[in-house]
Every structure is written in structure tokens, then in C-alpha cells.
Design an enzyme around this catalytic site. Sequence first.
Site, PDB file in Angstrom:
ATOM      1  N   GLY A  62      -3.017 -12.039  37.697  1.00  0.00           N
ATOM      2  CA  GLY A  62      -3.518 -12.163  36.330  1.00  0.00           C
ATOM      3  C   GLY A  62      -3.369 -13.584  35.840  1.00  0.00           C
ATOM      4  O   GLY A  62      -2.589 -14.360  36.408  1.00  0.00           O
ATOM      5  N   CYS A  89       0.938 -11.759  43.403  1.00  0.00           N
ATOM      6  CA  CYS A  89       0.830 -12.941  42.545  1.00  0.00           C
ATOM      7  C   CYS A  89       1.502 -12.695  41.188  1.00  0.00           C
ATOM      8  O   CYS A  89       2.714 -12.558  41.134  1.00  0.00           O
ATOM      9  CB  CYS A  89      -0.636 -13.378  42.436  1.00  0.00           C
ATOM     10  SG  CYS A  89      -0.783 -15.067  41.845  1.00  0.00           S
ATOM     11  N   TYR A  90       0.741 -12.571  40.110  1.00  0.00           N
ATOM     12  CA  TYR A  90       1.356 -12.280  38.806  1.00  0.00           C
ATOM     13  C   TYR A  90       2.166 -10.980  38.889  1.00  0.00           C
ATOM     14  O   TYR A  90       3.265 -10.875  38.338  1.00  0.00           O
ATOM     15  CB  TYR A  90       0.252 -12.179  37.748  1.00  0.00           C
ATOM     16  CG  TYR A  90       0.714 -11.768  36.369  1.00  0.00           C
ATOM     17  CD1 TYR A  90       1.189 -12.700  35.466  1.00  0.00           C
ATOM     18  CD2 TYR A  90       0.655 -10.426  35.972  1.00  0.00           C
ATOM     19  CE1 TYR A  90       1.611 -12.316  34.197  1.00  0.00           C
ATOM     20  CE2 TYR A  90       1.075 -10.026  34.711  1.00  0.00           C
ATOM     21  CZ  TYR A  90       1.546 -10.977  33.826  1.00  0.00           C
ATOM     22  OH  TYR A  90       1.961 -10.599  32.579  1.00  0.00           O
ATOM     23  N   HIS A 177      -2.336 -13.760  48.183  1.00  0.00           N
ATOM     24  CA  HIS A 177      -3.315 -12.688  47.932  1.00  0.00           C
ATOM     25  C   HIS A 177      -3.750 -12.022  49.235  1.00  0.00           C
ATOM     26  O   HIS A 177      -4.659 -12.514  49.904  1.00  0.00           O
ATOM     27  CB  HIS A 177      -4.551 -13.264  47.218  1.00  0.00           C
ATOM     28  CG  HIS A 177      -4.292 -13.628  45.798  1.00  0.00           C
ATOM     29  ND1 HIS A 177      -4.394 -12.729  44.762  1.00  0.00           N
ATOM     30  CD2 HIS A 177      -3.898 -14.790  45.237  1.00  0.00           C
ATOM     31  CE1 HIS A 177      -4.079 -13.315  43.633  1.00  0.00           C
ATOM     32  NE2 HIS A 177      -3.775 -14.586  43.887  1.00  0.00           N
ATOM     33  N   GLU A 179      -5.538  -9.507  49.576  1.00  0.00           N
ATOM     34  CA  GLU A 179      -6.871  -8.903  49.427  1.00  0.00           C
ATOM     35  C   GLU A 179      -8.001  -9.888  49.706  1.00  0.00           C
ATOM     36  O   GLU A 179      -9.153  -9.483  49.862  1.00  0.00           O
ATOM     37  CB  GLU A 179      -7.021  -8.319  48.012  1.00  0.00           C
ATOM     38  CG  GLU A 179      -7.123  -9.331  46.862  1.00  0.00           C
ATOM     39  CD  GLU A 179      -5.772  -9.875  46.375  1.00  0.00           C
ATOM     40  OE1 GLU A 179      -4.801  -9.810  47.141  1.00  0.00           O
ATOM     41  OE2 GLU A 179      -5.715 -10.380  45.242  1.00  0.00           O
ATOM     42  N   ASP A 233     -29.540  -3.676  44.468  1.00  0.00           N
ATOM     43  CA  ASP A 233     -28.768  -2.803  43.577  1.00  0.00           C
ATOM     44  C   ASP A 233     -29.649  -1.774  42.875  1.00  0.00           C
ATOM     45  O   ASP A 233     -29.347  -0.581  42.868  1.00  0.00           O
ATOM     46  CB  ASP A 233     -28.022  -3.629  42.514  1.00  0.00           C
ATOM     47  CG  ASP A 233     -27.210  -4.749  43.135  1.00  0.00           C
ATOM     48  OD1 ASP A 233     -26.934  -4.651  44.342  1.00  0.00           O
ATOM     49  OD2 ASP A 233     -26.879  -5.712  42.430  1.00  0.00           O
ATOM     50  N   LYS A 374     -21.051  -5.268  46.753  1.00  0.00           N
ATOM     51  CA  LYS A 374     -22.358  -5.413  47.395  1.00  0.00           C
ATOM     52  C   LYS A 374     -22.388  -4.829  48.813  1.00  0.00           C
ATOM     53  O   LYS A 374     -23.323  -4.130  49.186  1.00  0.00           O
ATOM     54  CB  LYS A 374     -22.703  -6.896  47.424  1.00  0.00           C
ATOM     55  CG  LYS A 374     -24.110  -7.220  47.772  1.00  0.00           C
ATOM     56  CD  LYS A 374     -25.047  -6.807  46.679  1.00  0.00           C
ATOM     57  CE  LYS A 374     -25.775  -7.912  46.032  1.00  0.00           C
ATOM     58  NZ  LYS A 374     -26.439  -7.540  44.808  1.00  0.00           N
TER      59      LYS A 374
END
Length: 518
Positions: A62, A89-90, A177, A179, A233, A374
Site C-alpha cells: 500500500g 511490503c506494507y 513482491h 506476486e 474484452d 487480460k
Amino acid sequence: MNPLEDVRLRGGIAVLDFGGQYAHLICRRIRALGVYSALLPFDTRLSELERAGVAGVVLSGGPESVYSPAAPKPDPAVLKGGVPVLGICYGYQLLVEAHGGDVIRADRREYGRSEVDILSAGGIFDGLGKERIACWMSHTDSATRVPPTLQVLARSDNSPYAAVRSDDGRHFGVQFHPEVSHTEGGDVVLSNFAIGVCGAKKGWSIEGFLKDSLEELSRLDGRVLCAVSGGVDSSVTAAILQKAVGRRLECVFVDTGLLRAGEADEVRKFLSGGMGVKVSFVDASARFLSALKGEADPEQKRKIVGKAFADVFEEFAKKEGPFRYLAQGTLYPDVIESGRSSAPASVIKTHHNVGGLPAGLSMEVVEPLKELYKDEVRAMGSLLGLPRSVLWRHPFPGPGLAVRVLGEVTPSKLTACREGSRIVEEVLREEGLYEKVWQAFAYVGDDTVTGVLGDSRRTGMQLTIKVVESVDAMTADWARLPADVIQKMSGRVTNEVEGVVSVAYSVSSKPPATIEPQ
Ligand code: XMP
């Protein structure tokens, strides 16, 4: 649906959203492991998480500092209860603080790639097979002291406590991170936490998501209006709705005058022709262009386009309706970057399909893809039988060329932008590179440069070609195209596009730039 009432969350992982740009990506990566994951507000109470039956909790990154008075904090019970927690992280800094450690503003910020040494293999680092991994860091604050109840598992030059584990093995924290695709073995770390530590159940898949969505959408009890643009999309949105509600779906294609070359023809070919979806074509280009006249501010342009879209849909719905629902192909990143998620993320851009809808819209908005990225949408489109040419079409922003024409949108700048982009795409296709890059286009502004034609000077437009590589549009890098390919594009642009005398190639990544120039 309230995610806490979502039965799929039983045995899955809740990600508490503290507003980090990668918060949704954590869910996405955990789901790629086959474990269901949902993003929840940062202050979701432990009692609610327990009632929903989550197997574990991730605290996201964050933008705030944990010591700031405005810092969003989790329910204190989350860090005291029995549910396993991974802080990123945060989120990691929250965990260190809750255990009695210190977090302060660091002398040296750590952004981008960092080498991290694993001090203790096993646990969340089980099966990495390496003692040093490249990790993605993005922080200004650092933990400077961790209490004895936290064991240090990893370190980097700037983060002596790059990963920690609590005594009881229920709390983990990583400063980096896992991710982000640039972190080596990030998915191993997430899998070790979700499946190894939390014992989360596997069973989530895009096939299952499609089946559940079809079931849910088939309960829509009225006519559905879906705006289609020819992009992946809206095409997948139309395809899933056609399967779910059949003839009750009606699509409308709005020619805004801000589209890519040949867009309407392509929609005609594959949606009304190939898939047999009922599509009406509305030419509203004059209306959009006149609404944009004199406006140079990017956010205003987005809002004007969003409003004009909403007005056209409303009018169409009045004339052809009644429609109970308006379907849109909104994706996860659109929702985050418009600041519409539950957390205090900063608004980066107002994406027209989420920012511009008026409050009193007479139709209920249906967004079947709003939980997907996506690549997941492409996987779903493929299950629905959409052709490769549609699925692998480059993304195109809702506000269209209005955000690729810098400054006021004028017919000559629009034509240069459209024709320039057509050439860039054609050359990439000829070179077999179209599907290898994320997006490729041309943009123009008001800068003019002096050129020479034959023996005379002439002043003309400066056009910029932008070709980027990306995995999920959250980060992107400029494509290192061979010089002769860039030369081919540049030569064709200056020869074929009226008014352009000079071509530049964009060499900026995201961040700090965004993909679209506005
Ligand atoms: P940025 O420019 O924010 O773009 O790095 C990230 C991705 O989103 C697309 N984009 C949009 N898509 N409505 C959309 O539907 C919008 O307003 C919008 N703005 C940007 C962009 O093309 C890129 O793929």
C-alpha cells in the site's frame, strides 16, 4: 456479490487490500495456483473472515506508511487470531509493527530489482533450489528492528530483514513482491504459503469460473444491452452473455470517430457474421468530436467520452428498449486504476467504462469480467470459441484515440494517429511480431517540426511510435524492435501519412510512464 458470501472463498485465500497497485495481482497469482482468492477491504474483521471459512490471509502492499496517522490498519484480531497471515511490503511492515518491531523511513529507497539471500530454506522458501533470488522491491520505509518473536528468513543489501516468520509459524512477512513476475520463484513462495502453510484447497480454474458465471448470468431476468468495440474484452463479454441469455442479448457498436482503422468492419465480420450476435451500428462520430472540441485536458477528455458513451447508450436503450441491464467488459486493472476498489488506491486514470457512467443510469450494470485479468479473459474467450485474431488483438482504450491525440482532438491529428497506428500494426504483422508485443500504436501532439520536401521546407507533425511488452499492463517495457523494423515503420509513416514529417520511437517503461500517453 459480497465476496465474503462467495462460497468459493471457503478454503481459499483472502487478500486484504491496503491500496497497493499489485494487490489484485496477488489474487491473480494465487488463483493461477488453482486456489480461489478474493480481494477484500483492508478492515474486514477476523470474525467475518472466519465465518467465510478462509484458509489464510494476505496483507497487500500500500502507498501509506504504517507510522502515519492516516495509515489503514487491519482489524487487530487478524494479527492475533489463528488464521495464517502473509504480509507483503506494507503488509509485512504492519506485521512487524504488530509484533513490536520498528518501521521507519529508510535512508535509501529500494525500487526495482534486488538480490535477496535466503537465510533459512524451507517454509515459504521450500523448493526454491537457490540461496539467492532476484526480487522486485518497491518501498521507501524499512523495518529497522524485528523482535525476537520473528525469525529472519532472508536479507538484501537494503533490507536486512527481507522476510520473517513468527515463532508459531503462522505469520510470514516479505518486504519484496512475490506476486510480480520479475520476482524469481514468487509463485513458489505464494504456493508454499497458500497450500503449504494454510492448507488452502485447490479447485479454482477458468473453466470453473466460466461455468459459475454462465449459471449466474443466466439468472438475469430481462433484456441485456452490451456495448461492443471489437476488442477482446467486449467480445468475450458479448460471447458469454449470448451463451447465458441467448436472444435477450443485443449489442450496440458505437462509432465514436475515435476508433482504429477498419474497426467497424471487423466487428461486423466476427460478431454479427461469425458468432451470430445481434449488433446495431450507431454512427455518433460527429457528436463525440463536437463534445471534445476545445478540450485539451486528458481527464476531461476521458470524462467527456465516458459521458457521450453513456448518453448514446441511454438513447439507444430508450429507442430500442426497454433493457434491464447494460453489460460492460470492465477488467480488474480498470477497476483498480480508477480507484474504485475497496482500498485507498490513488486514481491514476479514470477509465471511461468505470468512471463516466452517470449515477442515475436507468440500466443495471453487469460486468462479467471485472474479476479477471487480460490473460484470464483470453483463456475464457478461447473456451468460448472466439477466434485467435480477436483474442490476440492488442488492447485499445475505451476513450480511443482521444487519449492518443495529445491536446485538442482535431480531424488532422486524428487521421495522423489512426493511419500511423495502422502502419505500425501492419509492419508488425508482416514481421511476425504482432502477437509478441502487448500493444503498438502511434500518437501525436501539437508539436510541429521543420522538414524538407524536395527543395522546399515544410512544417509538419511529429508522430511517436510506441510498442510495449507487458504481462498484465500493470508494468510495461518498451519493445527492443530491430532497427530495420522501426525504419520500415518510420519510412512508411512519413511517405503515407499526410502532414507528418518526423517520427520518434518511445523508449519509456511503465512506471514511470503509463502505456497510453494520456
Ligand atoms: P495505462 O495507460 O494506464 O494502460 O498504462 C493500461 C492498459 O489499459 C488500457 N487503457 C484503457 N482501457 N479504458 C479502457 O478500457 C480506458 O480508459 C483505458 N486507458 C488505458 C491501455 O490501453 C493499456 O492496455
